[in-house]
Design a protein around this motif. Structure first.
Motif, PDB file in Angstrom:
ATOM      1  N   TRP A  10       0.839  -1.189   0.000  1.00 16.31           N
ATOM      2  CA  TRP A  10       0.000   0.000   0.000  1.00 16.31           C
ATOM      3  C   TRP A  10       0.876   1.241   0.000  1.00 16.31           C
ATOM      4  N   LEU A  11       0.421   2.259  -0.754  1.00 25.37           N
ATOM      5  CA  LEU A  11       1.137   3.519  -0.914  1.00 25.37           C
ATOM      6  C   LEU A  11       0.211   4.693  -0.632  1.00 25.37           C
ATOM      7  N   HIS A  12       0.792   5.847  -0.422  1.00 24.69           N
ATOM      8  CA  HIS A  12       0.002   7.070  -0.299  1.00 24.69           C
ATOM      9  C   HIS A  12      -0.743   7.347  -1.601  1.00 24.69           C
ATOM     10  N   GLY A  13      -0.039   7.232  -2.714  1.00 19.59           N
ATOM     11  CA  GLY A  13      -0.660   7.404  -4.027  1.00 19.59           C
ATOM     12  C   GLY A  13      -0.527   8.788  -4.624  1.00 19.59           C
ATOM     13  N   ASP A  14      -0.299   9.809  -3.801  1.00 20.58           N
ATOM     14  CA  ASP A  14      -0.136  11.170  -4.312  1.00 20.58           C
ATOM     15  C   ASP A  14       0.830  11.929  -3.401  1.00 20.58           C
ATOM     16  N   ALA A  15       2.001  11.335  -3.224  1.00 21.31           N
ATOM     17  CA  ALA A  15       2.984  11.862  -2.270  1.00 21.31           C
ATOM     18  C   ALA A  15       3.756  13.014  -2.895  1.00 21.31           C
ATOM     19  N   GLN A  16       3.130  14.170  -2.951  1.00 18.39           N
ATOM     20  CA  GLN A  16       3.777  15.348  -3.520  1.00 18.39           C
ATOM     21  C   GLN A  16       3.662  16.516  -2.547  1.00 18.39           C
ATOM     22  N   ILE A  17       4.371  17.562  -2.859  1.00 24.47           N
ATOM     23  CA  ILE A  17       4.634  18.653  -1.916  1.00 24.47           C
ATOM     24  C   ILE A  17       3.376  19.264  -1.317  1.00 24.47           C
ATOM     25  N   ASN A  18       2.273  19.256  -2.040  1.00 28.85           N
ATOM     26  CA  ASN A  18       1.051  19.885  -1.534  1.00 28.85           C
ATOM     27  C   ASN A  18       0.326  19.036  -0.501  1.00 28.85           C
ATOM     28  N   ASN A  19       0.781  17.808  -0.296  1.00 25.32           N
ATOM     29  CA  ASN A  19       0.065  16.898   0.591  1.00 25.32           C
ATOM     30  C   ASN A  19       0.829  16.564   1.870  1.00 25.32           C
ATOM     31  N   VAL A  20       1.734  17.420   2.271  1.00 25.17           N
ATOM     32  CA  VAL A  20       2.476  17.207   3.519  1.00 25.17           C
ATOM     33  C   VAL A  20       2.567  18.531   4.263  1.00 25.17           C
ATOM     34  N   ARG A  21       2.301  18.480   5.569  1.00 20.98           N
ATOM     35  CA  ARG A  21       2.310  19.679   6.401  1.00 20.98           C
ATOM     36  C   ARG A  21       2.847  19.357   7.791  1.00 20.98           C
ATOM     37  N   THR A  22       3.274  20.391   8.471  1.00 23.07           N
ATOM     38  CA  THR A  22       3.670  20.261   9.867  1.00 23.07           C
ATOM     39  C   THR A  22       2.506  20.716  10.739  1.00 23.07           C
ATOM     40  N   GLY A  23       2.089  19.850  11.666  1.00 20.26           N
ATOM     41  CA  GLY A  23       0.993  20.190  12.553  1.00 20.26           C
ATOM     42  C   GLY A  23       1.409  21.171  13.632  1.00 20.26           C
ATOM     43  N   ASP A  54       1.582  20.604  16.593  1.00 20.76           N
ATOM     44  CA  ASP A  54       2.423  19.889  17.552  1.00 20.76           C
ATOM     45  C   ASP A  54       3.838  19.664  17.036  1.00 20.76           C
ATOM     46  N   GLY A  55       4.117  20.171  15.827  1.00 16.65           N
ATOM     47  CA  GLY A  55       5.449  20.036  15.252  1.00 16.65           C
ATOM     48  C   GLY A  55       5.689  18.736  14.515  1.00 16.65           C
ATOM     49  N   VAL A  56       4.676  17.875  14.445  1.00 14.25           N
ATOM     50  CA  VAL A  56       4.811  16.582  13.774  1.00 14.25           C
ATOM     51  C   VAL A  56       4.482  16.743  12.286  1.00 14.25           C
ATOM     52  N   VAL A  57       5.342  16.205  11.433  1.00  8.82           N
ATOM     53  CA  VAL A  57       5.113  16.250   9.985  1.00  8.82           C
ATOM     54  C   VAL A  57       4.145  15.133   9.618  1.00  8.82           C
ATOM     55  N   ARG A  58       3.098  15.470   8.887  1.00  8.90           N
ATOM     56  CA  ARG A  58       2.076  14.498   8.519  1.00  8.90           C
ATOM     57  C   ARG A  58       1.779  14.566   7.024  1.00  8.90           C
ATOM     58  N   TRP A  59       1.606  13.394   6.426  1.00  4.75           N
ATOM     59  CA  TRP A  59       1.161  13.300   5.040  1.00  4.75           C
ATOM     60  C   TRP A  59      -0.363  13.234   5.016  1.00  4.75           C
ATOM     61  N   LEU A  60      -0.969  14.072   4.172  1.00  4.06           N
ATOM     62  CA  LEU A  60      -2.410  14.263   4.107  1.00  4.06           C
ATOM     63  C   LEU A  60      -2.961  13.762   2.776  1.00  4.06           C
ATOM     64  N   ASP A  61      -4.288  13.775   2.652  1.00  7.60           N
ATOM     65  CA  ASP A  61      -4.976  13.517   1.379  1.00  7.60           C
ATOM     66  C   ASP A  61      -4.659  12.121   0.849  1.00  7.60           C
ATOM     67  N   TRP A  62      -5.281  11.119   1.469  1.00  5.18           N
ATOM     68  CA  TRP A  62      -5.012   9.719   1.156  1.00  5.18           C
ATOM     69  C   TRP A  62      -6.014   9.117   0.173  1.00  5.18           C
ATOM     70  N   GLU A  63      -6.750   9.944  -0.534  1.00  2.83           N
ATOM     71  CA  GLU A  63      -7.808   9.411  -1.389  1.00  2.83           C
ATOM     72  C   GLU A  63      -7.268   8.607  -2.578  1.00  2.83           C
ATOM     73  N   ASP A  64      -5.993   8.797  -2.920  1.00  3.58           N
ATOM     74  CA  ASP A  64      -5.404   8.073  -4.052  1.00  3.58           C
ATOM     75  C   ASP A  64      -4.579   6.866  -3.610  1.00  3.58           C
TER      76      ASP A  64
END
Length: 202
Positions: free
Chosen positions: A87-100, A102-112
Motif C-alpha cells: 500500500w502507498l500514499h498514491g499522491d505523495a507530492q509537496i502539496n500533501n504534507v504539512r507540519t501540525g 504539535d510540530g509533527v510532519v504528517r502526510w495528508l490527502d489519502w484518497e489516491d
C-alpha cells in the motif's frame, strides 16, 4: 519560505518513509468482503481517462493516441518489473504534507491510496521537479534524500520509469480537469514536451 508551505524536506522524506513502513504491514485485502486491489491502478486510471470522449475531444485524437501509446509501453515495462507491491500514499507530492501545530510532519490527502512499488510514491515526490524544474525541484530531491536515509534501498531505474508514467498520468488528468487555466496549460505543455523527448530518446 518553503514551497507551498511544506515542511523541511528531509523531515517530509523521513515522515513518508515512516508511512511506508507502517503501510507495509497492511494486508493486501482490507476486508474479507472486498476484492484484492490490483497493483498499478493509476496506470489503469490514466488509460481509462485517455479513452474517454471528453478527453479525446479536448486534446485531439492524435495527441491522445500518442500519449496512450507511450503509457502502454511504459506501463508494460512497469508491470513486468519484479518489484514487490505494498500500500502507498498514491499522491505523495509537496502539496500533501504539512507540519501540525504539535510540530509533527504528517502526510495528508489519502484518497489516491493504491498498491504498487515504493518507487511509484517516490515518483510522485520528485516527478514534477524532474519534469518541470522550478522551486519545487530542490525541495523534492532533498525530501527523497531524507526518505533514503530512513527507507529501504530502491531501484533508481524503476524510479525513473515511474517518473515518466507519473507524467503521463498527470497529463491524462489535466485533460480531464480541463487545461483552460494558464498555469495548468503551461505545465501541460511542458510535460508533453518532456514526454516527447523521452519517447524520441527511447
Amino acid at each position: 519560505a518553503l514551497p507551498g508551505g511544506a515542511p523541511a524536506p528531509q523531515a517530509a522524506g523521513r515522515a513518508l518513509a515512516a508511512c511506508h513502513a507502517a503501510l507495509a504491514e497492511v494486508p493486501t485485502r482490507l476486508a474479507s468482503d472486498l476484492p484484492a486491489p490490483a497493483p498499478w491502478a493509476p496506470l489503469d486510471e490514466a488509460a481509462a481517462l485517455l479513452g474517454h470522449p471528453v478527453v479525446r475531444q479536448r486534446a485531439g485524437r492524435d495527441v491522445v493516441d500518442e500519449v496512450a501509446g507511450q503509457l502502454a509501453r511504459v506501463g508494460a515495462r512497469l508491470r513486468d518489473h519484479p518489484a514487490s507491491s505494498q500500500w502507498l500514499h498514491g499522491d505523495a507530492q509537496i502539496n500533501n504534507v504539512r507540519t501540525g501545530r504539535d510540530g509533527v510532519v504528517r502526510w495528508l490527502d489519502w484518497e489516491d491510496a493504491c498498491r504498487g512499488p515504493l518507487e511509484w510514491d517516490l515518483a510522485g515526490l520528485v516527478g514534477a521537479g524532474r519534469v518541470l524544474g522550478g522551486a519545487e525541484a530542490s525541495w523534492a530531491e532533498s525530501a527523497l534524500a531524507g526518505w533514503r536515509a530512513s527507507g529501504p534501498a530502491i531501484d533508481d531505474d524503476l524510479l525513473d520509469a515511474c517518473v515518466e508514467a507519473r507524467a503521463l498520468f498527470v497529463v491524462a488528468w489535466t485533460w480531464w480537469l480541463g487545461p483552460e487555466r494558464p498555469d495548468r496549460r503551461e505545465r501541460l505543455a511542458a510535460r508533453l514536451a518532456w514526454l516527447r523527448q523521452r519517447a524520441a530518446a527511447a
